[in-house]
Write a protein that holds these residues in place. Structure first.
Motif, PDB file in Angstrom:
ATOM      1  N   LYS A   1      13.530   5.430   1.743  1.00  0.00           N
ATOM      2  CA  LYS A   1      13.687   6.832   1.338  1.00  0.00           C
ATOM      3  C   LYS A   1      12.583   7.246   0.370  1.00  0.00           C
ATOM      4  N   SER A   2      12.336   6.400  -0.634  1.00  0.00           N
ATOM      5  CA  SER A   2      11.318   6.736  -1.643  1.00  0.00           C
ATOM      6  C   SER A   2       9.928   6.816  -1.015  1.00  0.00           C
TER       7      SER A   2
ATOM      8  N   GLN B   1      -4.625  -8.209   2.416  1.00  0.00           N
ATOM      9  CA  GLN B   1      -3.161  -8.113   2.484  1.00  0.00           C
ATOM     10  C   GLN B   1      -2.776  -6.632   2.447  1.00  0.00           C
ATOM     11  N   PRO B   2      -2.580  -6.014   3.621  1.00  0.00           N
ATOM     12  CA  PRO B   2      -2.284  -4.574   3.643  1.00  0.00           C
ATOM     13  C   PRO B   2      -0.816  -4.236   3.388  1.00  0.00           C
ATOM     14  N   TYR B   3       0.063  -5.252   3.466  1.00  0.00           N
ATOM     15  CA  TYR B   3       1.498  -4.983   3.404  1.00  0.00           C
ATOM     16  C   TYR B   3       1.967  -4.810   1.958  1.00  0.00           C
ATOM     17  N   VAL B   4       2.917  -3.916   1.767  1.00  0.00           N
ATOM     18  CA  VAL B   4       3.461  -3.592   0.443  1.00  0.00           C
ATOM     19  C   VAL B   4       4.959  -3.855   0.477  1.00  0.00           C
ATOM     20  N   ILE B   5       5.444  -4.776  -0.358  1.00  0.00           N
ATOM     21  CA  ILE B   5       6.881  -5.108  -0.293  1.00  0.00           C
ATOM     22  C   ILE B   5       7.666  -4.547  -1.471  1.00  0.00           C
ATOM     23  N   SER B   6       6.986  -4.176  -2.550  1.00  0.00           N
ATOM     24  CA  SER B   6       7.711  -3.654  -3.708  1.00  0.00           C
ATOM     25  C   SER B   6       7.848  -2.144  -3.595  1.00  0.00           C
ATOM     26  N   SER B   7       9.078  -1.641  -3.772  1.00  0.00           N
ATOM     27  CA  SER B   7       9.308  -0.196  -3.662  1.00  0.00           C
ATOM     28  C   SER B   7       8.643   0.555  -4.809  1.00  0.00           C
ATOM     29  N   THR B   8       8.265  -0.157  -5.886  1.00  0.00           N
ATOM     30  CA  THR B   8       7.590   0.504  -7.009  1.00  0.00           C
ATOM     31  C   THR B   8       6.106   0.711  -6.728  1.00  0.00           C
ATOM     32  N   ASP B   9       5.550  -0.041  -5.780  1.00  0.00           N
ATOM     33  CA  ASP B   9       4.135   0.129  -5.417  1.00  0.00           C
ATOM     34  C   ASP B   9       3.988   1.311  -4.466  1.00  0.00           C
ATOM     35  N   THR B  10       2.871   2.006  -4.589  1.00  0.00           N
ATOM     36  CA  THR B  10       2.624   3.159  -3.721  1.00  0.00           C
ATOM     37  C   THR B  10       2.170   2.682  -2.348  1.00  0.00           C
ATOM     38  N   MET B  11       2.810   3.203  -1.322  1.00  0.00           N
ATOM     39  CA  MET B  11       2.427   2.873   0.050  1.00  0.00           C
ATOM     40  C   MET B  11       1.218   3.719   0.440  1.00  0.00           C
ATOM     41  N   PRO B  12       0.090   3.098   0.776  1.00  0.00           N
ATOM     42  CA  PRO B  12      -1.054   3.913   1.199  1.00  0.00           C
ATOM     43  C   PRO B  12      -0.726   4.651   2.491  1.00  0.00           C
ATOM     44  N   PRO B  13      -1.282   5.851   2.685  1.00  0.00           N
ATOM     45  CA  PRO B  13      -0.937   6.622   3.887  1.00  0.00           C
ATOM     46  C   PRO B  13      -1.242   5.878   5.181  1.00  0.00           C
ATOM     47  N   GLU B  14      -2.267   5.006   5.155  1.00  0.00           N
ATOM     48  CA  GLU B  14      -2.610   4.256   6.373  1.00  0.00           C
ATOM     49  C   GLU B  14      -1.488   3.324   6.819  1.00  0.00           C
ATOM     50  N   MET B  15      -0.665   2.883   5.865  1.00  0.00           N
ATOM     51  CA  MET B  15       0.403   1.937   6.181  1.00  0.00           C
ATOM     52  C   MET B  15       1.750   2.623   6.394  1.00  0.00           C
ATOM     53  N   PHE B  16       1.757   3.948   6.329  1.00  0.00           N
ATOM     54  CA  PHE B  16       3.000   4.671   6.587  1.00  0.00           C
ATOM     55  C   PHE B  16       3.160   4.822   8.086  1.00  0.00           C
TER      56      PHE B  16
ATOM     57  N   SER C   1      -8.138   5.362   2.021  1.00  0.00           N
ATOM     58  CA  SER C   1      -7.589   6.193   0.944  1.00  0.00           C
ATOM     59  C   SER C   1      -7.846   5.616  -0.445  1.00  0.00           C
ATOM     60  N   ARG C   2      -7.797   4.298  -0.584  1.00  0.00           N
ATOM     61  CA  ARG C   2      -7.954   3.703  -1.914  1.00  0.00           C
ATOM     62  C   ARG C   2      -9.418   3.650  -2.362  1.00  0.00           C
ATOM     63  N   ALA C   3     -10.317   3.872  -1.418  1.00  0.00           N
ATOM     64  CA  ALA C   3     -11.747   3.891  -1.766  1.00  0.00           C
ATOM     65  C   ALA C   3     -12.169   5.251  -2.316  1.00  0.00           C
ATOM     66  N   ILE C   4     -11.268   6.242  -2.309  1.00  0.00           N
ATOM     67  CA  ILE C   4     -11.586   7.547  -2.914  1.00  0.00           C
ATOM     68  C   ILE C   4     -11.697   7.379  -4.428  1.00  0.00           C
ATOM     69  N   GLU C   5     -10.693   6.730  -5.043  1.00  0.00           N
ATOM     70  CA  GLU C   5     -10.699   6.533  -6.499  1.00  0.00           C
ATOM     71  C   GLU C   5     -11.399   5.230  -6.899  1.00  0.00           C
TER      72      GLU C   5
END
Length: 799
Positions: free
Chosen positions: A453-454, A411-426, A313-317
């Protein structure tokens, strides 16, 4: 006490007598050089034996080694201590036992380092370990009683083989003193939560790649031979694949690739290539291209099959870089090349050379320690021939990621709620997501802080907005805004995202509702379905009480415009329903007629997916014989998505360090996660504190601290009674009355029970067979503090 000076003297006296020389030999074998120096001094004073010059030389030659070993032993013990706490072996409820042990061990380390008495230091560590194991047995007895109680109430356990195996596993955990996992398994058993395997983990392409490495290397190691010949040889006994043939035909030869061949090669490797831009040669010699993944056409969604968003997904932009390398390279030369390229983009290096397995493993270590900022993946002739011979159209890209990524760093993991979670990691929450997205689904989403929730709302927007139907989804964060300011921000966002053709910013909810209705009735630029997602809505809902919840009437009215045309979803903390339900009932508000869901911690399967799948693609494996490690991690993190991500992030970051997280370069990847790796993460400063903080913010979810006060009262009862049966709302009320805690005392028993039910939904409490409540994990009780700590906290709420 067993290690007190008096007891050691008695034990020494009872030992059989021996010569000074034999005794020194025994001492040297245990690194106890301080004792050896004392004994040599005594022997000289008493004129026993010769001068002991040789023995003193042994001491002198080995001091440095022993000093290093002692520091390693100290670090390992700290990890063991954290692991013991994680296993539930240390009871911190009477005193801060772990901190006292740490303080004592550190003091002894300094003392023994000064005296070179490293063997004695080792004995101290052994004695503390023995003490922990011995004292933990009491906790084991308590869990055994709980298990026996379950078995007594479920008499079919002997006939049911699956149930019998699960109970056997619990007994093993109790025997191994992993009480955290035993307790968690009992909870899952009581909740009838099934044990399931993750299907994706059965495809171990990496192990297959390593097993076939020598054979494939011999096929392609002759650089003067084109790959077609190697394929002909390897495919004599197998059917040639269309994708494999395309890869071979478009592999780089003769010092030049070109956009067309690169496009064909990447497409054959499973990439949905959009555009390829040829760049100027780096340093005048490196053939370089920027590749962008194609955005889904006709409103369709990309179906990402692996968790590596850098090549999804991040390679689109952002795209990624491809470089073409010709000639002989080793790990050092590749690292030098990557440094020359720089870390502005993730990179795939196509290498027309065959790396030996040893050299590829050297590269895996070096790239993690020297180039961790971006992915530098290498596809050489050996990897290409493996892909060509084994790839299927449906799995080729997953196969590529599985064999390339373990030799890179990501590092695929996202710990900050302000960062966007890529769909692959949902991962997980599929049912909740469907209820949020569906026009017939829920309107209200609530739950504790940092439970995702966010992330759910962001994923819903990603799925619905501009989908194949032309539907739209708008996400608005209204944190801290009352109903008027919320209307203004929502209408502004609808304009910014081109829902409203003209600027219709308003703070009036009736006007906002009318504008949305008008837009939905526009047939020329029709929006089949509009999903309005409103996050952080607690203050908004509180302010709605002043106007009899009119904004909800307005939103509900829009939903009546037609079947499946509009839906709103409002998300916040638990109090958005609880605090206003009674008021809303009294005023006949629409709020009570809206459906809602609670966002809870992950279930076991969701948590395992988040933990294991991304790590699996990066080469980390949890061996079956150590499957308790997975349960330990999940139980320690309380199935909180944020904590699981933090844990995995630390596990991966350890591999960047000079010691390579304790792995051996010669036989990795794959990287088998062992107990020692778990200890490293647990002993990292701040990790245990993060767990406690997450627990506390879940308790302090509301301004009135109801959950926190009830947890304090329950912890007090633990100290007083230690009942395996649990505690009822009546028990909680009784303690509140004894201590004059009016906010609980004034509530009726039914209300206290409702609050405790909510706490069980948030995974703080669990309901026992008798319908009473206990903390979901014993560690939660421990986190509440000692009895003195709890009484001090309760005092703040007394009236």
């Amino acid at each position: 006490n067993d290690f007190s000076p008096a007891n050691r003297i008695v034990r020494h006296f009872r030992e059989s007598k021996t010569s000074v020389e034999n005794r020194l030999g025994n001492i040297f074998s245990s690194d106890d050089y301080g004792t050896a120096q004392l004994l040599i001094g005594y022997a000289r004073d008493m004129n026993i034996g010769d001068g002991y010059i040789e023995e003193e030389k042994i001491i002198e030659d080995n001091i440095k080694r022993l000093q290093t070993n002692a520091k390693m032993k100290l670090d390992d013990f700290i990890g063991t201590l954290e692991l013991a706490e994680s296993y539930g072996q240390i009871d911190n409820t009477i005193e801060d036992k772990k901190e006292k042990i740490l303080r004592s061990v550190n003091e002894w380390y300094i003392r023994c380092d000064e005296s070179h008495n490293y063997g004695f230091f080792g004995k101290i560590l052994d004695e503390f370990n023995n003490k922990i194991i011995k004292e933990a047995e009491k906790r084991g007895e308590s869990i055994k009683k709980e298990l026996e109680s379950f078995c007594k109430d479920n008499t079919e356990t002997e006939e049911n083989e699956i149930l019998a195996n699960r109970i056997k596993k619990i007994r093993e955990m109790i025997e191994n003193q992993n009480y955290t996992v035993a307790e968690d398994l009992i909870r899952r058993l009581s909740n009838d939560e099934a044990e399931t395997e993750i299907e994706q983990l059965n495809e171990d392409f990496l192990s297959e790649f390593v097993e076939q490495y020598d054979y494939n290397y011999k096929l392609v190691c002759n650089q003067r031979e084109k790959l077609e010949k190697a394929v002909m040889i390897s495919n004599r006994s197998r059917k040639e694949t269309k994708h494999g043939r395309k890869m071979i035909e478009n592999w780089l030869y003769s010092g030049h690739m070109g956009e067309t061949k690169l496009f064909n090669l990447l497409m054959a490797m499973g990439f949905s290539v959009g555009t390829i831009e040829k760049k100027e040669k780096i340093g005048g010699k490196l053939e370089t291209y920027d590749v962008y993944i194609q955005r889904a056409q006709n409103g369709r969604k990309n179906n990402y099959k692996h968790p590596i968003s850098a090549f999804g997904s991040r390679a689109i932009e952002n795209g990624f870089r491809v470089i073409c390398l010709y000639g002989k390279y080793d790990a050092n030369a590749l690292i030098d090349t990557f440094k020359e390229i720089g870390s502005s983009k993730h990179c795939i290096a196509l290498l027309d050379f065959s790396l030996t397995l040893d050299e590829r493993r050297r590269l895996a270590r070096k790239v993690k320690s020297e180039m961790p900022e971006k992915i530098f993946g290498v596809i050489d002739r050996v990897m290409l021939i493996y892909l060509a011979n084994n790839a299927k159209e449906t799995s080729v890209n997953r196969m590529l990621m599985s064999v390339m990524m373990p030799y890179a760093y990501y590092q695929p993991y996202v710990i900050s709620s302000t960062d966007t979670m890529p769909p692959e990691m949902f991962m997980g929450r599929k049912d909740e997501l469907n209820k949020i997205e569906s026009p017939e689904g829920v309107n209200i989403v609530y739950g504790g802080r940092q439970l995702g929730k966010s992330a759910l709302l962001k994923m819903a927007k990603n799925d619905i907005n501009m989908d194949e139907n032309g539907d739209r989804a708008v996400l608005v964060d209204i944190k801290g805004l009352d109903y008027k300011k919320a209307a203004k921000k929502i209408s502004s966002q609808l304009h910014l995202e081109h829902i409203f053709a003209e600027n219709k910013v308003t703070d009036d909810w009736d006007e906002l509702a009318m504008n949305i209705k008008e837009r939905l009735m526009d047939e020329k630029q029709k929006i089949p379905y509009l999903l309005l997602l409103i996050d952080e809505a607690d203050i908004f809902i509180e302010s709605c009480e002043d106007v009899n919840f009119k904004p909800f009437d307005a939103l509900k009215d829009i939903q009546s415009i037609g079947q499946g045309r509009f839906k709103f979803v409002i998300a916040g903390l638990r109090n958005i329903v609880r605090f206003n339900r009674n008021v809303a009932l009294g005023n006949n508000s629409v709020l009570t007629h809206l459906s809602s869901i609670t966002i809870k911690p992950f279930n076991a399967m969701e948590a395992k997916e988040l933990l294991e799948i991304p790590l699996f693609y990066l080469g980390l494996r949890f061996p079956k014989e150590n499957d308790a490690l997975v349960s330990t991690i999940l139980a320690t993190t309380n199935y909180f998505p944020g904590l699981i991500q933090l844990y995995c992030m630390k596990l991966l970051e350890a591999m960047k360090k000079p010691d390579y997280a304790g792995y051996n370069e010669a036989d990795t990847p794959p990287y088998n996660v062992m107990e020692k790796h778990i200890k490293r993460v647990l002993s990292e400063s701040g990790f245990q504190q993060s767990i406690r903080e997450k627990f506390m913010i879940t308790l302090k979810v509301d301004a009135d601290d109801f959950y926190y006060v009830i947890a304090l009262l329950a912890a007090y009862l633990y100290h007083e009674n230690n009942s395996e049966d649990g505690y009822s709302p009546a028990d909680i009320k009784q303690v509140a009355e004894e201590f004059g805690i009016a906010k609980i005392e004034k509530l009726d028993e039914e209300k206290v029970n409702a609050l405790m039910e909510e706490m069980s939904e948030l995974n703080i409490f669990r309901i026992t067979a008798s319908g009473k409540y206990l903390f979901t994990r014993y560690s939660f009780f421990q986190m509440m503090g000692t009895k003195n700590n709890i009484e001090d906290e309760m005092e703040k709420y007394m009236e």
